[in-house]
Design a protein around this motif. Structure first.
Motif, mmCIF file in Angstrom:
data_model
loop_
_atom_site.group_PDB
_atom_site.id
_atom_site.type_symbol
_atom_site.label_atom_id
_atom_site.label_comp_id
_atom_site.label_asym_id
_atom_site.label_seq_id
_atom_site.Cartn_x
_atom_site.Cartn_y
_atom_site.Cartn_z
ATOM 1 N N ALA A 100 -1.564 6.274 1.783
ATOM 2 C CA ALA A 100 -0.844 5.375 2.678
ATOM 3 C C ALA A 100 0.616 5.796 2.782
ATOM 4 N N ARG A 101 1.187 6.228 1.660
ATOM 5 C CA ARG A 101 2.587 6.670 1.667
ATOM 6 C C ARG A 101 2.760 7.911 2.528
ATOM 7 N N TYR A 121 -13.731 0.157 -1.447
ATOM 8 C CA TYR A 121 -12.601 0.988 -1.044
ATOM 9 C C TYR A 121 -12.451 2.145 -2.019
ATOM 10 N N TRP A 140 -8.166 8.166 2.694
ATOM 11 C CA TRP A 140 -6.985 8.914 3.126
ATOM 12 C C TRP A 140 -7.172 10.425 3.018
ATOM 13 N N SER A 143 -0.303 3.533 -2.998
ATOM 14 C CA SER A 143 -1.314 4.465 -2.490
ATOM 15 C C SER A 143 -0.652 5.740 -1.977
ATOM 16 N N ALA A 165 0.824 -1.210 0.000
ATOM 17 C CA ALA A 165 0.000 0.000 0.000
ATOM 18 C C ALA A 165 0.857 1.257 0.000
ATOM 19 N N GLU A 173 -9.819 5.386 -2.492
ATOM 20 C CA GLU A 173 -8.565 6.009 -2.052
ATOM 21 C C GLU A 173 -8.799 7.404 -1.483
ATOM 22 N N HIS A 174 -9.589 8.185 -2.169
ATOM 23 C CA HIS A 174 -9.818 9.566 -1.738
ATOM 24 C C HIS A 174 -10.530 9.615 -0.387
#
Length: 122
Positions: free
Chosen positions: A68-69, A107, A113, A65, A61, A109-110
């Motif tokens: 996540a990073r 899920y 996170w 991502s 991830a 991403e926006h």
């Protein structure tokens, strides 16, 4: 992903909240506090297959991502070691998974996170 879901089991009401799922996964820390002292430690009793799958998922991830990073980089800037920072990313991913399963959503991403992106741009 399949290993993580298999290790958590298929009973929809097994975990009352995300904290219970994180505790079962052993990604959340144990905090012991008294009037004078506070100790935070990692959980050592855990399901080996689950924690291995979560750590693998977290390691991938942080590569693919951006959210996540950013979360991982923030932990590393605080002086946290590689494994502890990766465990915190896994802990966050378990919480996101719980939300997705509880609400029946995919899920995103926006959505997952959002607060990390806001902190990174600020």
């Amino acid at each position: 992903g399949a290993r993580v879901l298999a290790e958590f089991g298929d009973a929809p009401d097994r975990y009352t909240d995300a904290k219970a799922r994180r505790n079962y996964a052993a990604t959340s820390p144990i905090t012991r506090a008294s009037g004078k002292k506070r100790v935070v430690a990692a959980r050592y009793v855990h399901n080996d297959r689950l924690i291995d799958a979560l750590m693998f998922q977290a390691s991938k991830a942080i590569v693919v991502s951006p959210g996540a990073r950013a979360y991982y980089d923030k932990q590393r800037e605080r002086g946290i070691g590689y494994n502890a920072a990766l465990r915190q990313v896994a802990n966050r991913l378990v919480g996101i998974l719980h939300g997705c399963l509880k609400h029946g959503t995919l899920y995103d991403e926006h959505t997952a996170w959002t607060n990390q992106a806001k902190q990174t741009t600020a």
